[in-house]
Design a protein around this motif. Structure first.
Motif, PDB file in Angstrom:
ATOM      1  N   ALA A   1     -15.340  10.989 -31.280  1.00  0.00           N
ATOM      2  CA  ALA A   1     -16.346  11.984 -30.940  1.00  0.00           C
ATOM      3  C   ALA A   1     -16.841  11.805 -29.500  1.00  0.00           C
ATOM      4  CB  ALA A   1     -17.515  11.905 -31.912  1.00  0.00           C
ATOM      5  N   LEU A   2     -16.894  10.578 -29.038  1.00  0.00           N
ATOM      6  CA  LEU A   2     -17.311  10.322 -27.669  1.00  0.00           C
ATOM      7  C   LEU A   2     -16.310  10.877 -26.665  1.00  0.00           C
ATOM      8  CD1 LEU A   2     -18.593   6.637 -27.990  1.00  0.00           C
ATOM      9  CD2 LEU A   2     -19.978   8.720 -27.781  1.00  0.00           C
TER      10      LEU A   2
ATOM     11  N   MET B   1     -16.590  13.471 -39.988  1.00  0.00           N
ATOM     12  CA  MET B   1     -16.372  13.938 -38.618  1.00  0.00           C
ATOM     13  C   MET B   1     -17.647  14.533 -38.032  1.00  0.00           C
ATOM     14  SD  MET B   1     -12.664  15.826 -38.904  1.00  0.00           S
ATOM     15  CE  MET B   1     -11.114  14.930 -38.777  1.00  0.00           C
ATOM     16  N   THR B   2     -18.335  15.362 -38.828  1.00  0.00           N
ATOM     17  CA  THR B   2     -19.565  15.999 -38.357  1.00  0.00           C
ATOM     18  C   THR B   2     -20.637  14.966 -38.059  1.00  0.00           C
ATOM     19  OG1 THR B   2     -19.035  17.964 -39.684  1.00  0.00           O
ATOM     20  CG2 THR B   2     -21.297  17.751 -38.895  1.00  0.00           C
ATOM     21  N   ARG B   3     -20.776  13.975 -38.939  1.00  0.00           N
ATOM     22  CA  ARG B   3     -21.770  12.922 -38.716  1.00  0.00           C
ATOM     23  C   ARG B   3     -21.442  12.101 -37.478  1.00  0.00           C
ATOM     24  NH1 ARG B   3     -21.500  12.635 -44.465  1.00  0.00           N
ATOM     25  NH2 ARG B   3     -19.962  10.959 -44.298  1.00  0.00           N
ATOM     26  N   ALA B   4     -20.147  11.995 -37.152  1.00  0.00           N
ATOM     27  CA  ALA B   4     -19.759  11.256 -35.953  1.00  0.00           C
ATOM     28  C   ALA B   4     -20.327  11.900 -34.690  1.00  0.00           C
ATOM     29  CB  ALA B   4     -18.235  11.171 -35.855  1.00  0.00           C
TER      30      ALA B   4
ATOM     31  N   ASN C   1     -19.689  22.350 -36.083  1.00  0.00           N
ATOM     32  CA  ASN C   1     -20.540  22.357 -37.275  1.00  0.00           C
ATOM     33  C   ASN C   1     -20.746  23.757 -37.846  1.00  0.00           C
ATOM     34  OD1 ASN C   1     -21.949  21.061 -39.280  1.00  0.00           O
ATOM     35  ND2 ASN C   1     -23.884  20.992 -38.149  1.00  0.00           N
ATOM     36  N   LEU C   2     -19.655  24.509 -37.908  1.00  0.00           N
ATOM     37  CA  LEU C   2     -19.711  25.820 -38.545  1.00  0.00           C
ATOM     38  C   LEU C   2     -19.744  25.646 -40.062  1.00  0.00           C
ATOM     39  CD1 LEU C   2     -16.984  27.659 -36.436  1.00  0.00           C
ATOM     40  CD2 LEU C   2     -19.464  27.755 -36.135  1.00  0.00           C
ATOM     41  N   PRO C   3     -20.398  26.531 -40.799  1.00  0.00           N
ATOM     42  CA  PRO C   3     -20.356  26.442 -42.262  1.00  0.00           C
ATOM     43  C   PRO C   3     -18.952  26.746 -42.777  1.00  0.00           C
ATOM     44  CG  PRO C   3     -21.488  28.438 -41.550  1.00  0.00           C
ATOM     45  CD  PRO C   3     -21.253  27.636 -40.311  1.00  0.00           C
TER      46      PRO C   3
ATOM     47  N   MET D   1     -11.395  17.791 -35.711  1.00  0.00           N
ATOM     48  CA  MET D   1     -12.525  17.142 -35.040  1.00  0.00           C
ATOM     49  C   MET D   1     -13.336  18.156 -34.243  1.00  0.00           C
ATOM     50  SD  MET D   1     -13.129  13.848 -35.491  1.00  0.00           S
ATOM     51  CE  MET D   1     -14.021  13.380 -33.998  1.00  0.00           C
ATOM     52  N   ARG D   2     -12.644  19.018 -33.518  1.00  0.00           N
ATOM     53  CA  ARG D   2     -13.356  20.030 -32.729  1.00  0.00           C
ATOM     54  C   ARG D   2     -14.124  20.977 -33.640  1.00  0.00           C
ATOM     55  NH1 ARG D   2      -8.418  19.759 -29.816  1.00  0.00           N
ATOM     56  NH2 ARG D   2      -7.627  21.589 -30.913  1.00  0.00           N
TER      57      ARG D   2
END
Length: 315
Positions: free
Chosen positions: A310-311, A245-248, A190-192, A184-185
């Motif tokens: 994510a919150l 996860m990223t979209r969250a 949002n690293l490639p 999650m972290r």
């Protein structure tokens, strides 16, 4: 409240699953007893250290159903010289001692939180483990869970106490730690990542879904002497999971293509083969038997739980 059993005991009530389960049981009006090394609120507490030769038979006379969630959890980087002995002591021997005392005390149903690892570490895509798949554990943790299952079935046959076995895959939700929290972290940053070409499938179960199934097994007349697989009933690939996860976090996923064989080779060179197996391999479970016997379906979806997580998380 329509229930079969109303007086319930719970082990592991301070843990990730147990604490949430206890809250639901109390809210639903069950009379609950809590056994463990830590005191929890809103229930009656009794000391229980599964590392010792305990005797709680007299106390168990008060309850109709015992839910056994306490366990020595799976450890990725094990440091003990003899981890199998530790797992067997905590997850097998103590479980069977507890079940024997429960049966002698007149407990009607023993619900055991086992693990999909009792069946193995991986599956072929679209060839999931089922409730009647043979036990074939591959690591010490899985061995301890499989042997506990075997012993519990023998106790059930000998004493007449009903035994219900639940085998979850990876459990996630608010408060989860270890690898899922790390993913999650990573997604939040949002690293490639070179995972776009992975085509695996993995079953997971949201904490709320697992707790709901356990409570269903307390109340349902047909849950006794059954083995249930559990999941969200929506398997995902690693890139699908990381994208969700990223979209969250309100971000657009950035996954790059790379042959899984190259990723696997790189992981072996770095001594991370176990991690690679979880990212690249498949592990699916079939919950049709669970749905048919209990009339149960998962209540929450992956995307909704990830938004809640994510919150809570700090990226």
């Amino acid at each position: 409240m329509h229930t079969l059993y109303t007086r319930v005991a719970l082990t592991g009530s301070s843990g990730f699953v147990g604490s949430n389960l206890l809250s639901v049981l109390n809210t639903a009006g069950y009379m609950t007893l809590s056994f463990g090394r830590q005191t929890v609120s809103a229930t009656r507490n009794f000391e229980l250290d599964l590392r010792n030769r305990f005797d709680i038979q007299d106390t168990l006379c008060e309850v109709q159903c015992l839910i056994h969630c306490a366990a020595r959890a799976h450890v990725m980087d094990e440091t003990l010289d003899d981890p199998l002995a530790a797992y067997l002591q905590f997850n097998t021997e103590s479980t069977l001692r507890l079940a024997t005392q429960a049966a002698a005390a007149g407990v009607r149903r023993f619900i055991y939180l086992s693990s999909v690892k009792a069946l193995g570490e991986s599956t072929r895509i679209d060839e999931p483990f089922a409730y009647d798949s043979p036990l074939a554990p591959e690591d010490d943790y899985g061995i301890s869970k499989a042997r506990a299952e075997e012993g519990l079935r023998e106790i059930a046959a000998r004493t007449g106490m009903e035994v219900t076995i639940i085998r979850p895959p990876l459990v996630y939700g608010r408060g989860v730690k270890a690898n899922f929290a790390a993913m999650m972290r990573l997604a939040g940053r949002n690293l490639p990542l070179p995972l776009a070409s992975v085509r695996n499938k993995r079953s997971m179960v949201a904490l709320d879904n697992l707790v709901d199934l356990i409570v269903t097994c307390v109340s349902h007349k047909d849950a006794g002497n059954q083995t249930f697989m559990v999941s969200d009933d929506a398997d995902v690939s690693t890139p699908e999971l990381l994208s969700a996860m990223t979209r969250a976090y309100g971000k657009s996923p950035r996954l790059l293509p790379c042959p899984p064989s190259a990723l696997s080779l790189g992981a072996r060179v770095l001594g991370k083969s176990v991690v690679a197996e979880r990212l690249l391999g498949s592990l699916q479970v079939d919950i049709e038997h669970t749905k048919q016997v209990l009339g149960w379906t998962p209540r929450v979806k992956l995307e909704d739980v990830l938004k809640e997580m994510a919150l809570d998380s700090v990226v």
